[in-house]
Write an enzyme that holds these catalytic residues in place. Structure first.
Site, PDB file in Angstrom:
ATOM      1  N   HIS A   9       2.509   1.438  -1.213  1.00 36.37           N
ATOM      2  CA  HIS A   9       2.934   0.717  -0.651  1.00 36.37           C
ATOM      3  C   HIS A   9       3.734   1.473   1.217  1.00 36.37           C
ATOM      4  CE1 HIS A   9       5.913  -2.300   0.057  1.00 36.37           C
ATOM      5  NE2 HIS A   9       6.781  -2.159   0.267  1.00 36.37           N
ATOM      6  N   ASP A  19      -0.534  -0.413  -4.640  1.00 31.60           N
ATOM      7  CA  ASP A  19       0.922  -1.112  -4.041  1.00 31.60           C
ATOM      8  C   ASP A  19       1.001  -1.935  -5.019  1.00 31.60           C
ATOM      9  OD1 ASP A  19       2.561  -1.648  -3.423  1.00 31.60           O
ATOM     10  OD2 ASP A  19       2.088  -2.544  -1.469  1.00 31.60           O
ATOM     11  N   SER A  45       6.607  -3.861   4.882  1.00 34.80           N
ATOM     12  CA  SER A  45       7.240  -4.715   3.489  1.00 34.80           C
ATOM     13  C   SER A  45       7.636  -6.385   4.231  1.00 34.80           C
ATOM     14  CB  SER A  45       7.911  -3.179   2.931  1.00 34.80           C
ATOM     15  OG  SER A  45       8.268  -3.387   1.651  1.00 34.80           O
TER      16      SER A  45
END
Ligand SMILES: *[C@@H]1O[C@H](CO)[C@@H](O)[C@H](O)[C@H]1NC(C)=O
Ligand SMILES: *[C@@H]1O[C@H](CO)[C@@H](O)[C@H](O)[C@H]1NC(C)=O
Ligand SMILES: *[C@@H]1O[C@H](CO)[C@@H](O)[C@H](O)[C@H]1NC(C)=O
EC number: 3.4.-.-
Length: 509
Positions: free
Chosen positions: A471, A446, A184
């Site tokens: 994700h 994602d 991320s």
């Protein structure tokens, strides 16, 4: 001493959502998933099955608060974790797991990537908590004077300092290659660490890294819509249509007067009244976040609902089919998610959100809502909106409503947010960072993958796009239920590292 309840920080499933009620809700969802993993890890057979001797070590580094001003002598303590159980020597690779906008626990060096990759190279695994999150907090209130020292650039300077300090502290040979990992936002940091400090960082693996900053992130919900139609994860065109029908019904009830609003409030289990337009927008945002979050975390351990289950509810496949409507399915989904997150009701008060984010007292636990809002206002934007025909939700909350938070909480105008986002992209290069030896890993369901690199940018910037993966899924611990495509994706990461590390050996000998 056995490892008690490792807080599995590998799951950097932070929402990254522009901070408002929807984001707070997603944060709860993430915390829920982490807690679940934490308790699962106590069962034998979960994850790595690391022996009783394997205890990660926690340490603290004294870091300059302002690394760009040598005459400023203030410092703060930054937390790191070390796992040396696989280490076979002093010149082995170092896998540095970079933390993002949340606290990092021992799980960050014990389970999932990069810990599971370490044995193959006898690597030393270290993780570094991001400044201003978790326990790596500078002293003082989180007012604007202190938040000046919170940015990705400060975090990267911390990585460079840590790389040097930890080398001598842990006896790392100067010939050891350091490889950065992150998921991320921290995946972006891993990329940028290699980009800005190629002499310190040998390579990087960036999972689900949103490299491109964007004010209006309407593409998020376009991917959510597409993922809701993907058969491989239980989606269909009917499911997407049912989602859209359910949201239309909620909007209709919101507009149908006080009595209908009261019914809606009762039926959705909403915490407060729906009189104010701003609260109605937050409610619609919260419902979007629940659907978006289900897509973002699809298939992961601890997620309250999968896309398959959500679509089942919306299409009335469970329960009394003849009575079911998409709206009833959405209601049921909301109940299930709230219950599994331990929430009594669905919260959506704008005033409460603003009050909470304006509190300058540091919160030790959790993601650091105020800090992350500050980073979105001053660096990244990432405000999720619903625009265009592809978006199945309500068009509320719109962008200006979300940008207003930067103004209300920090006094930052929409124009300054836009300027900051543009600066971030020019400083780091957005989706063409021009780094070498960076591997970009993404999952195609994602919603964040559209801001990342999903095709090779050349031989030294390869990309792996994992079909039907959500994700940061590649970083989670290996499970028997992992899909063949996820296994293949992880194998590609392994092979890429092998290729790079073989070259090191060659140049050393
Ligand atoms: C650098 O730090 C010194 C000492 O705290 C301070 O007086 C000065 O204003 C700082 N300079 C900048 C550019 O922040
Ligand atoms: C570091 O390496 C030196 C030389 O091999 C050794 O004497 C020393 O004990 C090591 N220190 C640590 C903390 O491992
Ligand atoms: C399903 O709903 C219909 C209509 O309300 C009702 O007649 C029927 O008995 C219900 N079936 C079950 C199994 O609950």
């Amino acid at each position: 001493m056995a490892v008690k309840a490792p807080w599995l920080g590998f799951l950097l499933l932070v929402s990254l959502w522009g901070l408002s009620t929807p984001a707070l809700l997603l944060r709860r969802l993430r915390e829920h998933i982490q807690k679940f993993q934490e308790s699962s890890s106590l069962h034998p057979g979960f994850g790595l099955g690391h022996g009783p001797g394997a205890v990660p070590k926690q340490g603290w580094l004294e870091q300059p608060l302002d690394p760009f001003n040598a005459s400023d002598r203030r410092t703060f303590l930054q937390r790191y974790w070390v796992n040396d159980q696989h280490r076979t020597g002093q010149d082995v690779p170092v896998f540095l797991h970079i933390g993002g906008e949340g606290s990092l626990g021992p799980g960050s060096v014990m389970a999932g990537h990069p810990a599971e990759l370490a044995p193959a190279w006898g690597a030393l695994v270290i993780s570094l908590e991001h400044r201003f999150y978790g326990l790596s907090m500078p002293a003082g209130d989180l007012d604007l004077a202190l938040l000046r020292y919170l940015s990705s650039r400060h975090a990267l300077a911390d990585v460079a300092y840590a790389r040097q300090a930890l080398s001598s502290l842990l006896n790392v040979s100067s010939s050891s290659p350091w490889i950065c990992f992150g998921g991320s936002y921290a995946g972006s940091l891993a990329t940028w660490a290699r980009l800005k400090f190629p002499h310190l960082v040998f390579a990087a693996v960036a999972s689900s890294a949103p490299l491109s900053a964007v004010v209006d992130f309407s593409a998020y919900n376009q991917v959510v819509a597409r993922s809701l139609t993907q058969a491989a994860i239980g989606g269909s065109l009917e499911c997407l249509a049912a989602t859209s029908t359910a949201f239309k019904e909620v909007e209709r009830l919101l507009r149908a007067g006080r009595a209908a609003q009261a019914v809606l409030r009762e039926e959705l289990g909403a915490c407060g009244s729906l009189d104010r337009t701003e609260d109605q927008a937050e409610l619609l945002g919260a419902l979007q976040a629940l659907v978006g979050g289900t897509v973002q975390y699809d298939g992961q351990a601890g997620a309250p609902l999968s896309v398959r289950q959500l679509c089942g509810l919306l299409l009335g496949k469970w329960g009394n089919r003849s009575r079911s409507t998409p709206y009833l399915g959405l209601r049921r989904a909301v109940q299930i998610i709230l219950r599994s997150m331990g929430q009594k009701c669905l919260s959506f008060s704008r005033a409460e959100t603003v009050a909470q984010l304006s509190n300058t007292k540091p919160q030790v636990s959790g993601v650091g809502d105020r800090q992350w809002l500050y980073q979105t206002c001053t660096e990244f934007g990432f405000y999720v909106t619903c625009e265009g025909l592809q978006c199945p939700f309500s068009q509320l909350p719109a962008l200006p409503f979300q940008l207003e938070l930067c103004e209300q909480v920090f006094g930052l105008s929409p124009a300054s947010v836009a300027q900051a986002v543009a600066q971030t992209n020019s400083y780091y290069g957005g989706q063409s960072p021009g780094a070498t030896q960076v591997l970009f890993v993404n999952g195609d369901t994602d919603p964040w993958h559209v801001l990342s690199v999903t095709q090779d940018l050349g031989p030294s910037e390869p990309a792996v796009l994992i079909p039907s993966a959500s994700h940061c899924f590649d970083m989670a611990p290996v499970r028997p239920s992992d899909s063949p495509s996820l296994r293949l994706g992880r194998q590609k990461i392994f092979q890429q590292l092998q290729g790079w590390l073989k070259d090191v050996k060659k140049s050393q000998s």
